[in-house]
Motif scaffolding. Structure first.
Motif, PDB file in Angstrom:
ATOM      1  N   GLU A 231      84.435  19.114  45.378  1.00  0.00           N
ATOM      2  CA  GLU A 231      83.203  18.491  45.341  1.00  0.00           C
ATOM      3  C   GLU A 231      82.885  17.751  46.513  1.00  0.00           C
ATOM      4  O   GLU A 231      81.684  17.318  46.983  1.00  0.00           O
ATOM      5  CB  GLU A 231      83.012  17.556  44.181  1.00  0.00           C
ATOM      6  CG  GLU A 231      83.084  18.180  42.810  1.00  0.00           C
ATOM      7  CD  GLU A 231      83.489  17.241  41.504  1.00  0.00           C
ATOM      8  OE1 GLU A 231      83.141  15.903  41.794  1.00  0.00           O
ATOM      9  OE2 GLU A 231      83.686  17.745  40.686  1.00  0.00           O
ATOM     10  N   ASP A 232      83.758  17.420  47.314  1.00  0.00           N
ATOM     11  CA  ASP A 232      83.801  16.744  48.763  1.00  0.00           C
ATOM     12  C   ASP A 232      83.669  17.544  49.826  1.00  0.00           C
ATOM     13  O   ASP A 232      83.493  17.349  51.025  1.00  0.00           O
ATOM     14  CB  ASP A 232      85.145  15.652  48.773  1.00  0.00           C
ATOM     15  CG  ASP A 232      86.357  16.629  48.862  1.00  0.00           C
ATOM     16  OD1 ASP A 232      86.620  17.625  49.149  1.00  0.00           O
ATOM     17  OD2 ASP A 232      87.428  15.881  48.623  1.00  0.00           O
TER      18      ASP A 232
ATOM     19  N   GLU B 233      84.169   0.963  45.534  1.00  0.00           N
ATOM     20  CA  GLU B 233      83.661   2.062  44.665  1.00  0.00           C
ATOM     21  C   GLU B 233      84.186   3.239  45.462  1.00  0.00           C
ATOM     22  O   GLU B 233      83.802   3.546  46.731  1.00  0.00           O
ATOM     23  CB  GLU B 233      82.088   1.973  44.622  1.00  0.00           C
ATOM     24  CG  GLU B 233      81.522   0.824  43.926  1.00  0.00           C
ATOM     25  CD  GLU B 233      82.095   0.833  42.349  1.00  0.00           C
ATOM     26  OE1 GLU B 233      82.162   1.973  41.995  1.00  0.00           O
ATOM     27  OE2 GLU B 233      82.221  -0.307  42.220  1.00  0.00           O
TER      28      GLU B 233
ATOM     29  N   VAL C 250      83.130   6.628  44.752  1.00  0.00           N
ATOM     30  CA  VAL C 250      82.066   7.390  45.222  1.00  0.00           C
ATOM     31  C   VAL C 250      80.905   6.477  45.269  1.00  0.00           C
ATOM     32  O   VAL C 250      80.813   5.736  44.135  1.00  0.00           O
ATOM     33  CB  VAL C 250      81.928   8.574  44.175  1.00  0.00           C
ATOM     34  CG1 VAL C 250      80.556   9.414  44.482  1.00  0.00           C
ATOM     35  CG2 VAL C 250      83.183   9.381  44.085  1.00  0.00           C
TER      36      VAL C 250
ATOM     37  N   GLN D 218      89.603  16.695  43.640  1.00  0.00           N
ATOM     38  CA  GLN D 218      88.623  16.800  42.508  1.00  0.00           C
ATOM     39  C   GLN D 218      88.978  17.840  41.511  1.00  0.00           C
ATOM     40  O   GLN D 218      89.449  19.204  42.095  1.00  0.00           O
ATOM     41  CB  GLN D 218      87.350  16.868  43.055  1.00  0.00           C
ATOM     42  CG  GLN D 218      86.510  15.696  43.816  1.00  0.00           C
ATOM     43  CD  GLN D 218      86.740  15.794  45.229  1.00  0.00           C
ATOM     44  OE1 GLN D 218      86.478  16.896  45.430  1.00  0.00           O
ATOM     45  NE2 GLN D 218      87.158  14.883  45.934  1.00  0.00           N
TER      46      GLN D 218
ATOM     47  N   GLU E  75      77.015   6.306  45.122  1.00  0.00           N
ATOM     48  CA  GLU E  75      75.583   7.198  45.046  1.00  0.00           C
ATOM     49  C   GLU E  75      75.799   8.637  44.989  1.00  0.00           C
ATOM     50  O   GLU E  75      75.199   9.353  45.543  1.00  0.00           O
ATOM     51  CB  GLU E  75      74.451   6.661  45.759  1.00  0.00           C
ATOM     52  CG  GLU E  75      74.088   5.321  45.604  1.00  0.00           C
ATOM     53  CD  GLU E  75      72.983   4.778  46.445  1.00  0.00           C
ATOM     54  OE1 GLU E  75      72.584   5.534  47.469  1.00  0.00           O
ATOM     55  OE2 GLU E  75      72.594   3.663  46.604  1.00  0.00           O
ATOM     56  N   ARG E  76      76.806   9.087  44.157  1.00  0.00           N
ATOM     57  CA  ARG E  76      77.285  10.443  44.128  1.00  0.00           C
ATOM     58  C   ARG E  76      77.706  11.198  45.399  1.00  0.00           C
ATOM     59  O   ARG E  76      78.058  12.224  45.579  1.00  0.00           O
ATOM     60  CB  ARG E  76      76.337  11.205  43.350  1.00  0.00           C
ATOM     61  CG  ARG E  76      75.890  10.941  42.181  1.00  0.00           C
ATOM     62  CD  ARG E  76      74.853  11.808  41.381  1.00  0.00           C
ATOM     63  NE  ARG E  76      74.387  11.216  40.069  1.00  0.00           N
ATOM     64  CZ  ARG E  76      73.656  11.947  39.271  1.00  0.00           C
ATOM     65  NH1 ARG E  76      73.160  12.953  39.808  1.00  0.00           N
ATOM     66  NH2 ARG E  76      73.272  11.603  38.050  1.00  0.00           N
ATOM     67  N   GLU E  77      78.236  10.280  46.445  1.00  0.00           N
ATOM     68  CA  GLU E  77      78.331  10.610  47.818  1.00  0.00           C
ATOM     69  C   GLU E  77      79.800  10.343  47.992  1.00  0.00           C
ATOM     70  O   GLU E  77      80.194   9.297  47.835  1.00  0.00           O
ATOM     71  CB  GLU E  77      77.533  10.022  48.743  1.00  0.00           C
ATOM     72  CG  GLU E  77      77.879  10.715  50.293  1.00  0.00           C
ATOM     73  CD  GLU E  77      77.205  10.110  51.447  1.00  0.00           C
ATOM     74  OE1 GLU E  77      77.390  10.311  52.454  1.00  0.00           O
ATOM     75  OE2 GLU E  77      76.148   9.153  50.848  1.00  0.00           O
ATOM     76  N   HIS E  78      80.427  11.465  48.258  1.00  0.00           N
ATOM     77  CA  HIS E  78      82.350  11.100  48.418  1.00  0.00           C
ATOM     78  C   HIS E  78      82.426  10.796  49.788  1.00  0.00           C
ATOM     79  O   HIS E  78      81.704  10.911  50.808  1.00  0.00           O
ATOM     80  CB  HIS E  78      82.869  12.484  48.420  1.00  0.00           C
ATOM     81  CG  HIS E  78      82.739  13.030  46.821  1.00  0.00           C
ATOM     82  ND1 HIS E  78      83.934  12.738  45.806  1.00  0.00           N
ATOM     83  CD2 HIS E  78      82.119  13.853  46.186  1.00  0.00           C
ATOM     84  CE1 HIS E  78      83.796  13.321  44.930  1.00  0.00           C
ATOM     85  NE2 HIS E  78      82.734  13.952  45.015  1.00  0.00           N
TER      86      HIS E  78
END
Length: 283
Positions: free
Chosen positions: A182-183, A159, A161, A172, A163-166
């Motif tokens: 976003e990172d 995966e 990302v 992005q 749990e929404r963590e980069h």
């Protein structure tokens, strides 16, 4: 350095998501001896120590310029430098090199823990010799990046990302004109940003491309048919040939370059230097 244990692994693209021209197939089974790998890419501080000790002059300094990603330049400076026709996001900036990564106006004083950039493969080889190390072969790099997983897409799993963590520093937004960061980063990130993989290695995906020992002309199947010493003895000298780089960089984006996968391959000439090219060492 991190200890990488001996073991068997499958090298190459299992999902069929690579670019055919990069020759990530066919997959091959390899048995790897144990080795050690730098926990991070070589930092600006480490390269600075090398230069101060040896007086080394990089290829970018000899040429008098290097490629800089356009959004890293002040807006008023972007149109003052030559543009590559097919990759218009690059500017050939006079005076850009490892110590002035965005040209003469720039500094490294607040980036000493970032990866060194604007280093050619020739420069990386010189550093390795000074440090008593060498560049990794592609097989070593991919084996270490996978950290014991089989057919994983990324150093941490499958995966991108979690749990929404980069998990890495890539692009992005809309490449190459808008990065939503976003990172957290437009350019390089400090080398210990994000979590390490299972072997304790930081940022084996994204941030900067990493030079490898062997040439781009070697196919995956040839890793199985040649002994490791072949690469060390035949491709350890300076050359103008094209050599493989691994890991992707802060410029990678799914819309044009999903090469932040562990099986992804890229290539550059030995004297190339850009604001997203770095390296790490093994022994």
């Amino acid at each position: 350095m991190c200890s990488i244990p001996s073991g068997d692994f499958t090298m190459g693209d299992a999902e069929g998501v690579g670019y055919p021209a990069d020759r990530e197939k066919p997959q091959v089974k390899l048995s790897m001896p144990a080795f050690e790998m730098d926990q991070t890419t070589v930092t600006i501080q480490q390269f600075k120590d090398f230069v101060e000790d040896t007086g080394y002059i990089t290829d970018a300094e000899k040429y008098g310029w290097s490629y800089v990603f356009h959004l890293l330049l002040p807006e008023e400076e972007r149109d003052k430098h030559p543009v590559l026709p097919r990759t218009t996001w690059w500017r050939a900036v006079e005076g850009a090199y490892w110590k002035k990564p965005e040209g003469l106006h720039s500094t490294i004083e607040d980036k000493l823990n970032h990866p060194v950039t604007h280093v050619s493969r020739n420069d990386a080889m010189a550093y390795c010799k000074w440090a008593g190390k060498r560049l990794p072969t592609e097989a070593e790099w991919e084996y270490a990046a996978r950290s014991g997983y089989e057919n994983n897409l990324y150093p941490w799993g499958n995966e991108l990302v979690i749990e929404r963590e980069h998990q890495c520093n890539i692009w992005q937004g809309k490449f190459p004109v808008e990065n939503t960061k976003e990172d957290g980063y437009l350019g390089t990130a400090p080398v210990k940003t994000f979590k390490p993989n299972g072997y304790g290695l930081y940022q084996m995906a994204g941030n900067v491309w990493e030079w490898c020992l062997n040439p781009a002309s070697i196919s995956l199947s040839e890793f199985q048919s040649k002994e490791a010493d072949y690469y060390l003895t035949n491709y350890s000298k300076d050359s103008d040939d094209e050599f493989d780089t691994r890991g992707g960089s802060f410029l990678c984006h799914s819309s044009y370059c999903n090469r932040y996968r562990v099986s992804a391959r890229h290539k550059s000439s030995a004297a190339s230097s850009t604001s997203n090219l770095g390296f790490r060492c093994v022994k």
